[in-house]
Design a protein around this motif. Structure first.
Motif, PDB file in Angstrom:
ATOM      1  N   ASN A 148       0.820  -1.207   0.000  1.00 50.28           N
ATOM      2  CA  ASN A 148       0.000   0.000   0.000  1.00 50.28           C
ATOM      3  C   ASN A 148       0.853   1.255   0.000  1.00 50.28           C
ATOM      4  N   LYS A 149       2.045   1.134   0.565  1.00 46.17           N
ATOM      5  CA  LYS A 149       2.872   2.325   0.699  1.00 46.17           C
ATOM      6  C   LYS A 149       3.764   2.547  -0.522  1.00 46.17           C
ATOM      7  N   ALA A 170      16.029  -2.121   5.641  1.00 46.50           N
ATOM      8  CA  ALA A 170      14.624  -1.749   5.652  1.00 46.50           C
ATOM      9  C   ALA A 170      14.266  -0.816   4.507  1.00 46.50           C
ATOM     10  N   ASP A 171      13.043  -0.971   4.004  1.00 48.93           N
ATOM     11  CA  ASP A 171      12.527  -0.015   3.035  1.00 48.93           C
ATOM     12  C   ASP A 171      12.348   1.319   3.750  1.00 48.93           C
ATOM     13  N   PRO A 172      12.763   2.439   3.113  1.00 46.86           N
ATOM     14  CA  PRO A 172      12.702   3.717   3.822  1.00 46.86           C
ATOM     15  C   PRO A 172      11.273   4.172   4.122  1.00 46.86           C
ATOM     16  N   HIS A 173      10.290   3.646   3.425  1.00 47.57           N
ATOM     17  CA  HIS A 173       8.919   4.090   3.665  1.00 47.57           C
ATOM     18  C   HIS A 173       8.168   3.134   4.598  1.00 47.57           C
ATOM     19  N   SER A 174       8.201   1.853   4.287  1.00 44.52           N
ATOM     20  CA  SER A 174       7.429   0.901   5.107  1.00 44.52           C
ATOM     21  C   SER A 174       8.254   0.342   6.266  1.00 44.52           C
ATOM     22  N   ASP A 211      10.305   2.547  13.440  1.00 43.23           N
ATOM     23  CA  ASP A 211      11.682   2.911  13.787  1.00 43.23           C
ATOM     24  C   ASP A 211      12.614   2.603  12.624  1.00 43.23           C
ATOM     25  N   ALA A 212      12.432   1.396  12.042  1.00 45.10           N
ATOM     26  CA  ALA A 212      13.315   0.960  10.957  1.00 45.10           C
ATOM     27  C   ALA A 212      13.172   1.886   9.763  1.00 45.10           C
ATOM     28  N   ALA A 213      11.925   2.282   9.461  1.00 47.11           N
ATOM     29  CA  ALA A 213      11.688   3.165   8.314  1.00 47.11           C
ATOM     30  C   ALA A 213      12.351   4.520   8.550  1.00 47.11           C
ATOM     31  N   LEU A 214      12.165   5.066   9.758  1.00 42.94           N
ATOM     32  CA  LEU A 214      12.731   6.383  10.060  1.00 42.94           C
ATOM     33  C   LEU A 214      14.247   6.360   9.944  1.00 42.94           C
ATOM     34  N   LYS A 215      14.839   5.295  10.481  1.00 41.77           N
ATOM     35  CA  LYS A 215      16.294   5.168  10.454  1.00 41.77           C
ATOM     36  C   LYS A 215      16.799   5.163   9.011  1.00 41.77           C
ATOM     37  N   GLN A 216      16.111   4.356   8.170  1.00 37.71           N
ATOM     38  CA  GLN A 216      16.533   4.196   6.795  1.00 37.71           C
ATOM     39  C   GLN A 216      16.329   5.494   6.009  1.00 37.71           C
ATOM     40  N   MET A 217      15.230   6.204   6.336  1.00 38.70           N
ATOM     41  CA  MET A 217      14.941   7.490   5.718  1.00 38.70           C
ATOM     42  C   MET A 217      16.100   8.448   5.988  1.00 38.70           C
ATOM     43  N   ASP A 218      16.515   8.488   7.246  1.00 43.61           N
ATOM     44  CA  ASP A 218      17.627   9.332   7.666  1.00 43.61           C
ATOM     45  C   ASP A 218      18.889   8.996   6.888  1.00 43.61           C
ATOM     46  N   ARG A 219      19.154   7.668   6.839  1.00 44.16           N
ATOM     47  CA  ARG A 219      20.389   7.203   6.231  1.00 44.16           C
ATOM     48  C   ARG A 219      20.435   7.580   4.760  1.00 44.16           C
ATOM     49  N   GLN A 220      19.287   7.503   4.086  1.00 38.44           N
ATOM     50  CA  GLN A 220      19.248   7.830   2.655  1.00 38.44           C
ATOM     51  C   GLN A 220      19.010   9.317   2.422  1.00 38.44           C
ATOM     52  N   LEU A 242       9.860  12.446   4.546  1.00 40.17           N
ATOM     53  CA  LEU A 242       8.615  11.702   4.358  1.00 40.17           C
ATOM     54  C   LEU A 242       7.855  12.248   3.138  1.00 40.17           C
ATOM     55  N   THR A 243       7.885  13.582   2.957  1.00 42.31           N
ATOM     56  CA  THR A 243       7.187  14.186   1.819  1.00 42.31           C
ATOM     57  C   THR A 243       7.776  13.669   0.508  1.00 42.31           C
ATOM     58  N   GLU A 244       9.108  13.638   0.433  1.00 46.00           N
ATOM     59  CA  GLU A 244       9.761  13.139  -0.779  1.00 46.00           C
ATOM     60  C   GLU A 244       9.348  11.696  -1.050  1.00 46.00           C
ATOM     61  N   LEU A 245       9.311  10.902   0.021  1.00 46.60           N
ATOM     62  CA  LEU A 245       8.966   9.490  -0.135  1.00 46.60           C
ATOM     63  C   LEU A 245       7.544   9.334  -0.635  1.00 46.60           C
TER      64      LEU A 245
END
Lengths: 372, 183
Positions: free
Chosen positions: A304-305, A315-319, A345-354, A358-361
């Protein structure tokens, strides 16, 4: 206040520190309103510390407490075993294996109790409608976990008062805003009696927040199962034969065999995806279907995401999902869905790393099936 | 090559094993070691399978220093039938402090089994055709332990041996079909 608002007030008493505070608060309130003795009920979970039994016996002997001692075949989680993920304390069919003899004065059957009920399911029935509106006082505190914070946010009039279950049973959490140190300050300042199992926990170095009087074979307490063998060897002798997998879990619960440190793929397994599938078929029915359905719903959440495939390892940066996450989830047999929060937590971490926001994703995943 | 100095084997306790009736021995009152039922069962299996390989260590007055649980098992009917209550004993002279140290040392001077090597050994035995039941009895494992160890290596054969079924029930994913047999 509770004694004025409800026809009957009962304390859900576990013998733990939080319900100790509730019981003593109730004793004070009942004395003020002339409603003594305090009604309390105790779910005896069979495989319990000797100190807890002694403490509850002392409470039962008090003239100002009217304690009901419940030894019903309640369904409990057995995280030790894939094949028998539940056990039933005081199961009449397993009497030769019981950890201890039935205590005197225990209630062992009730018309309202059906085999397979859990403690939360059965609790609203313990005190019937003939008592009018019943307020069920519980020692749930918000700082224990997010889940518990949620449970004290169902506002009836106050944060800590919930709407009725079963028509007449209103759960209340009067110490919802107490911290773990408050809970210990109270008995120390007032000289209240408490469960001496905590003294033993302290001596063997258990951190204050982890000192819990709870069923031993569930997911969270499993890591401390070995402690029973050290602290209560006689009890352990019975426990080790009581449920399948107890000996195995005591030996390995903190290892990769129970999903701890699951960052490496076992030898000979080509991918996390394959390991996920192999682990799932190790569960017998009906548990395989339950876990499989949970897994499918998590995968659906991912779909869905985003349209990206589920990654193997990171981890996937969104889900927040990966096959490694699913494999470890299934390894632990997370039937209650307690670990799904980790996905965020995993998504947030991966988002940070990349370096993504959230808006971009959400922008890049806009063509997925999700409607925001 | 220099000649080794001769050792005096007669000075070693194992050179002076006596066979005594278990009723002549008595327990000490300080042993902190507790053996849970599965391990006690395994100890019995061990003696019945291998025979007595280690004597019980006693003080000159036959108070037990090490071997309390083997001494207890000597009363088991199967042991009684084979040994008629006789147990092998060596006597050692120890002062009150050193006998307590000796008791603890006998139990503590041992290692811990690595999980991966254990998983490998168990898998190997299954591959060599040993029945899961025999492994469980021989190693004192419940099926949960055997299954977790064996499946950790990823041995699909064991799934059959332990009665696991292979199809996925809900959903449409043909996952079971993807499981490859590992040679």
């Amino acid at each position: 206040m509770l004694y004025r608002r409800f026809d009957t007030v009962v304390v859900s008493f576990s013998g733990g520190k939080d319900s100790t505070v509730c019981l003593h608060l109730a004793l004070e309130a009942a004395a003020l309103t002339g409603k003594l003795p305090v009604r309390a009920y105790f779910w005896d979970e069979e495989a319990i510390h000797p100190e807890t039994i002694e403490y509850v016996e002392r409470i039962r002997a008090r003239p100002d407490v009217e304690l009901r001692w419940l030894c019903l075949p309640v369904k409990h989680r057995n995280a030790c075993s894939r094949r028998s993920p539940y056990w039933y304390c005081w199961d009449p069919e397993q009497e030769p294996l019981w950890c201890r003899p039935l205590p005197a004065g225990a209630e062992t059957t009730h018309a309202w109790f059906k085999r397979g009920m859990t403690i939360p399911e059965a609790s609203p029935y313990v005190y019937g409608r003939e008592l009018g509106t019943v307020c069920d006082v519980r020692g749930i505190r918000a700082d224990e976990s997010l889940r518990r914070l949620m449970s004290v946010m169902h506002r009836l009039e106050e944060n800590w008062l919930q709407g009725a279950r079963n028509g007449n049973n209103y759960p209340a959490s009067p110490i919802y805003d107490w911290s773990v140190t408050d809970v210990w300050t109270a008995p120390m300042q007032h000289g209240w009696d408490y469960n001496r199992a905590y003294d033993l926990f302290y001596k063997v170095g258990v951190p204050l927040n982890d000192m819990r009087i709870c069923p031993p074979f569930g997911e969270e307490p499993l890591g401390a199962l070995y402690r029973y063998a050290i602290c209560w060897p006689d009890l352990w002798d019975k426990m080790v034969r009581r449920v399948p997998g107890a000996a195995t879990a005591a030996r390995y619960s903190r290892t990769l065999l129970y999903g701890f440190g699951g960052e490496r793929l076992p030898e000979g397994i080509p991918s996390w995806r394959e390991w996920t599938q192999r682990l799932l078929v190790l569960y017998p029915e009906p548990y395989r279907s339950i876990i499989s359905a949970k897994t499918s719903s998590i995968i659906q959440m991912h779909k869905n995401k985003t349209k990206r495939p589920i990654p193997e390892d990171t981890a996937d940066p969104h889900s927040g999902l990966s096959w490694r996450f699913l494999a470890n989830l299934i390894m632990r047999g997370d039937l209650k869905g307690r670990r799904q929060g980790k996905l965020n937590d995993a998504a947030l971490k991966q988002m940070d790393r990349q370096g993504l926001t959230l808006t971009e994703l959400m922008e890049s995943d806009r063509d997925s099936t999700t409607r925001y | 090559m220099t000649a080794q100095p001769a050792i005096d084997i007669t000075a070693e306790p194992v050179s002076r094993v006596e066979w005594l009736h278990r009723s002549q021995l008595s327990a000490n009152d300080y042993n902190p070691n507790h053996v849970a039922p599965p391990e006690l069962d395994l100890l019995l299996v061990s003696i019945l399978a291998d025979g007595w390989t280690q004597p019980i260590v006693c003080l000159p007055d036959l108070t037990i220093v090490d071997g309390f649980h083997r001494w207890t098992l000597a009363a088991d009917p199967r042991m009684e039938a084979r040994y008629h209550g006789m147990v092998p004993v060596v006597r050692v002279q120890l002062d009150p402090i050193h006998r307590r140290m000796s008791t603890i040392r006998h139990n503590r001077a041992r290692g811990i089994h690595g999980i991966i090597p254990m998983a490998k050994i168990v898998t190997q035995m299954i591959e060599e055709g040993v029945k899961p039941d025999d492994i469980q009895i021989g190693l004192g494992m419940e099926d949960e332990e055997l299954s977790r160890l064996a499946t950790h290596i990823g041995l699909p054969e064991l799934a059959g041996a332990l009665d696991f079924t292979k199809e996925w029930t809900p959903g449409k994913k043909p996952a079971a079909a993807k499981i490859q047999r590992v040679k």
